[in-house]
Each structure stands twice: as C-alpha cells, then as structure tokens.
Design a protein around this motif. Structure first.
Motif, PDB file in Angstrom:
ATOM      1  N   MET A  56       6.371  13.022  -2.482  1.00  0.00           N
ATOM      2  CA  MET A  56       6.892  11.719  -2.912  1.00  0.00           C
ATOM      3  C   MET A  56       8.195  11.494  -2.155  1.00  0.00           C
ATOM      4  SD  MET A  56       5.961  11.296  -6.952  1.00  0.00           S
ATOM      5  CE  MET A  56       6.064   9.496  -6.919  1.00  0.00           C
ATOM      6  N   GLN A  57       8.868  10.400  -2.441  1.00  0.00           N
ATOM      7  CA  GLN A  57      10.138  10.164  -1.762  1.00  0.00           C
ATOM      8  C   GLN A  57      11.189   9.626  -2.712  1.00  0.00           C
ATOM      9  OE1 GLN A  57       9.047   7.302   1.314  1.00  0.00           O
ATOM     10  NE2 GLN A  57       9.223   5.581  -0.083  1.00  0.00           N
ATOM     11  N   MET A  58      12.446   9.943  -2.401  1.00  0.00           N
ATOM     12  CA  MET A  58      13.573   9.302  -3.076  1.00  0.00           C
ATOM     13  C   MET A  58      13.866   8.036  -2.290  1.00  0.00           C
ATOM     14  SD  MET A  58      15.776   9.065  -5.429  1.00  0.00           S
ATOM     15  CE  MET A  58      15.550  10.614  -6.302  1.00  0.00           C
ATOM     16  N   ARG A  78       1.361   1.833   9.546  1.00  0.00           N
ATOM     17  CA  ARG A  78       2.606   1.330  10.139  1.00  0.00           C
ATOM     18  C   ARG A  78       3.800   1.680   9.262  1.00  0.00           C
ATOM     19  NH1 ARG A  78       5.093  -2.519   8.353  1.00  0.00           N
ATOM     20  NH2 ARG A  78       3.341  -3.591   7.371  1.00  0.00           N
ATOM     21  N   GLU A  79       3.643   1.475   7.951  1.00  0.00           N
ATOM     22  CA  GLU A  79       4.736   1.833   7.034  1.00  0.00           C
ATOM     23  C   GLU A  79       5.025   3.337   7.086  1.00  0.00           C
ATOM     24  OE1 GLU A  79       6.955   0.398   5.018  1.00  0.00           O
ATOM     25  OE2 GLU A  79       6.371  -1.649   5.435  1.00  0.00           O
ATOM     26  N   LEU A  80       3.967   4.134   7.225  1.00  0.00           N
ATOM     27  CA  LEU A  80       4.169   5.588   7.267  1.00  0.00           C
ATOM     28  C   LEU A  80       4.919   5.983   8.536  1.00  0.00           C
ATOM     29  CD1 LEU A  80       0.771   6.900   5.834  1.00  0.00           C
ATOM     30  CD2 LEU A  80       2.944   6.504   4.644  1.00  0.00           C
ATOM     31  N   PRO A  89       5.347   7.098  -0.281  1.00  0.00           N
ATOM     32  CA  PRO A  89       5.565   6.407   0.990  1.00  0.00           C
ATOM     33  C   PRO A  89       4.567   5.262   1.161  1.00  0.00           C
ATOM     34  CG  PRO A  89       4.586   8.578   1.362  1.00  0.00           C
ATOM     35  CD  PRO A  89       4.924   8.491  -0.102  1.00  0.00           C
ATOM     36  N   GLY A  90       5.009   4.208   1.860  1.00  0.00           N
ATOM     37  CA  GLY A  90       4.172   3.032   2.053  1.00  0.00           C
ATOM     38  C   GLY A  90       5.021   1.796   1.871  1.00  0.00           C
ATOM     39  N   GLY A  91       4.394   0.617   1.840  1.00  0.00           N
ATOM     40  CA  GLY A  91       5.177  -0.606   1.671  1.00  0.00           C
ATOM     41  C   GLY A  91       4.336  -1.855   1.799  1.00  0.00           C
ATOM     42  N   PHE A  92       5.018  -2.965   2.017  1.00  0.00           N
ATOM     43  CA  PHE A  92       4.347  -4.260   2.106  1.00  0.00           C
ATOM     44  C   PHE A  92       3.472  -4.323   3.348  1.00  0.00           C
ATOM     45  CE2 PHE A  92       7.997  -5.556  -0.602  1.00  0.00           C
ATOM     46  CZ  PHE A  92       7.265  -6.108  -1.653  1.00  0.00           C
ATOM     47  N   CYS A  94       0.840  -1.201   0.000  1.00  0.00           N
ATOM     48  CA  CYS A  94       0.000   0.000   0.000  1.00  0.00           C
ATOM     49  C   CYS A  94       0.870   1.244   0.000  1.00  0.00           C
ATOM     50  CB  CYS A  94      -0.867   0.048   1.263  1.00  0.00           C
ATOM     51  SG  CYS A  94      -2.010  -1.330   1.430  1.00  0.00           S
ATOM     52  N   HIS A  95       0.545   2.197  -0.852  1.00  0.00           N
ATOM     53  CA  HIS A  95       1.262   3.470  -0.906  1.00  0.00           C
ATOM     54  C   HIS A  95       0.261   4.609  -0.958  1.00  0.00           C
ATOM     55  CE1 HIS A  95       4.288   0.512  -2.165  1.00  0.00           C
ATOM     56  NE2 HIS A  95       5.129   1.319  -1.544  1.00  0.00           N
ATOM     57  N   VAL A  96       0.697   5.802  -0.521  1.00  0.00           N
ATOM     58  CA  VAL A  96      -0.244   6.931  -0.448  1.00  0.00           C
ATOM     59  C   VAL A  96       0.383   8.224  -0.955  1.00  0.00           C
ATOM     60  CG1 VAL A  96       0.362   7.473   1.964  1.00  0.00           C
ATOM     61  CG2 VAL A  96      -1.872   8.172   1.074  1.00  0.00           C
ATOM     62  N   GLU A 109       7.181   4.163   9.972  1.00  0.00           N
ATOM     63  CA  GLU A 109       8.582   3.813   9.721  1.00  0.00           C
ATOM     64  C   GLU A 109       9.258   4.813   8.780  1.00  0.00           C
ATOM     65  OE1 GLU A 109       7.473  -0.978   9.805  1.00  0.00           O
ATOM     66  OE2 GLU A 109       8.432  -0.131   8.025  1.00  0.00           O
ATOM     67  N   GLU A 110       8.537   5.211   7.736  1.00  0.00           N
ATOM     68  CA  GLU A 110       9.163   6.002   6.670  1.00  0.00           C
ATOM     69  C   GLU A 110       9.038   7.509   6.879  1.00  0.00           C
ATOM     70  OE1 GLU A 110       8.576   2.546   3.256  1.00  0.00           O
ATOM     71  OE2 GLU A 110       7.859   4.564   2.834  1.00  0.00           O
ATOM     72  N   LEU A 111       7.997   7.928   7.617  1.00  0.00           N
ATOM     73  CA  LEU A 111       7.772   9.363   7.811  1.00  0.00           C
ATOM     74  C   LEU A 111       7.954   9.807   9.260  1.00  0.00           C
ATOM     75  CD1 LEU A 111       4.476   9.762   5.692  1.00  0.00           C
ATOM     76  CD2 LEU A 111       6.842  10.019   4.917  1.00  0.00           C
TER      77      LEU A 111
HETATM   78 MN    MN Z   1       8.310   1.723   1.268  1.00  0.00          MN
END
Ligand code: MN
Ligand code: GTP
Ligand code: MN
Ligand code: MN
Ligand code: MN
Ligand code: MN
Length: 200
Positions: A45-47, A73-75, A56-59, A21-23, A77-79
């Motif tokens: 967006m992200q590099m 949860r991914e957000l 941002p997002g992920g598995f 899932c990505h947003v 971790e990443e944000l």
């Molecule tokens: Mn990701």
C-alpha cells in the motif's frame, strides 16, 4: 453484486462519470520477521500526500486510454515502473460514496484490481518507488508493506487497520486478504476487533 457495485462494462457506459483505478500488488515470500515469524506474503500500500493509506493508482480518462492503460500510467508515475495490469486482474467497480466525490457534479467510479507478482518484482517496485518515481515525496510519501500477523498485544495487522484510509481502501484490503486466503477469516476477525478497540 453488492450494493453500489457495477460491472466493468456498465461502468464504462457512463460517459459523464469520472473514473479512478487502483491496484493491490502482492507476492509470496519465505522471509521471516525476527528470523522466526513467517510473513508469508508481501502486500503493498502507500502513504499518500494527505496522510491517508491507499493503493497505488489514480484518475483515468477512458476517452483517451483504457482503464488498464491508465492504471499502468499512474503506476509509472507513483512507482517508477509501468507495471502491466490487465482486464483479468479486475476485481470490482463501484460508485464512490466519499463526501468529497459526491460534492462534485460528476459521479466517481472506483475500479479495483489485484495483481500477483514475484517477490523479486515487488522488491524492484519498492526500490523504484523510493528513487525514480516522479511522484515520490509528492503525491506519494512512501510505499508500505501490510503486516499480516497479529500479536497478542494487538500489534501487527490490527494496529495497521486502526490507521486512516482513503475511500474504501480499508475494506478493499480486508476483502482481498480474505478472498485470496492471505489471512484466515479467524485472524481477520481478531485483527478487526482489536483495531476497533485501538481507535476508541
Ligand atoms: Mn494516486
Ligand atoms: P492526482 O494526480 O492528484 O489527480 O491523483 P491521482 O490521479 O493519483 O488520484 P488518486 O490516487 O488520489 O485517486 C483518485 C480518487 O480515488 C481519490 O480522490 C479517492 O477518492 C479515490 N482513491 C484513492 N486511492 C484509493 C484507494 O486505494 N481505494 C479506493 N477505493 N479509492 C481510492
Ligand atoms: Mn531490529
Ligand atoms: Mn497519481
Ligand atoms: Mn493522476
Ligand atoms: Mn498526479
């Protein structure tokens, strides 16, 4: 529905599938570039660690969490902030067609969300992403704002679109800018045309 697309419910029926899932987070803004060019919207967006641009997002593992819980949860971790994302923010689900995804035995389904925020919240996300996010400098090299204007020289959105994107993130971006009326169809067309010239 466009080819390869499926509903959120249909997607969840596939228990063998992997899910990601990505947003796209965005806001309105009154700020002006060089004090005169209205930038109108902030789109994040992200590099990524692999040098590609993406959202941002992920598995996500639907046997342990809902898609939206997994995305939040991914957000985190990443944000560095657990931005809440809900079913209402869901835009589309589709099978990944990327070569790396199809080489694995289990199909990958990509879920895409869009969430509108206040400018102040977007600024907090940017701050947290470059300071407290656990993935900062690792899976995520930095958040970037998408330039939505295109100069006569081709600078701006067209130049941004000429970079390399993960999966179908580039079309997710273009489709969202159109659907949400963040950029006019004419300006998008112009930006896509000159981004293709830039890649030649
Ligand atoms: Mn990701
Ligand atoms: P790991 O913790 O390393 O597993 O990364 P992650 O969970 O953050 O996963 P990632 O964000 O890399 O997304 C998982 C998969 O989804 C990627 O391998 C890509 O195939 C795909 N993907 C990543 N970002 C995007 C995006 O912005 N849009 C689309 N459509 N697909 C993406
Ligand atoms: Mn300057
Ligand atoms: Mn991640
Ligand atoms: Mn992950
Ligand atoms: Mn990870």
């Amino acid at each position: 529905m466009a080819s390869g697309q499926l509903s959120r419910d249909e997607a969840l029926e596939c228990s063998q599938c992997r899910h990601a899932c990505h947003v796209m987070l965005y806001s309105n803004t009154a700020s002006k570039l060089f004090g005169k060019i209205p930038i109108r919207h902030i789109v994040l967006m992200q590099m990524r660690f692999d040098g590609l641009l993406g959202f941002p997002g992920g598995f996500v593992d639907p046997s342990e969490e809902t898609l939206e819980e997994g995305l939040t949860r991914e957000l985190l971790e990443e944000l560095g902030i657990a931005v809440p994302v809900s079913i209402e923010d869901h835009v589309e689900s589709r099978f990944s067609t990327s070569p790396s995804a199809s080489s694995s035995s289990n199909k990958l389904i990509l879920h895409f969300y869009v969430k509108k925020m206040e400018e102040e919240q977007i600024r907090e996300v940017e701050k947290a992403a470059s300071s407290i996010a656990s993935d900062h400098g690792l899976e995520v090299l930095g958040m970037v704002r998408v330039p939505l204007y295109t100069f006569e020289s081709g600078g701006g959105l067209s130049c941004f679109l000429s970079h390399s994107f993960i999966g179908n993130a580039r079309s997710q971006l273009i489709d969202s800018l159109l659907r949400l009326h963040l950029v006019s169809p004419k300006d998008i067309r112009r930006a896509i045309q000159s981004s293709q010239r830039m890649q030649e």
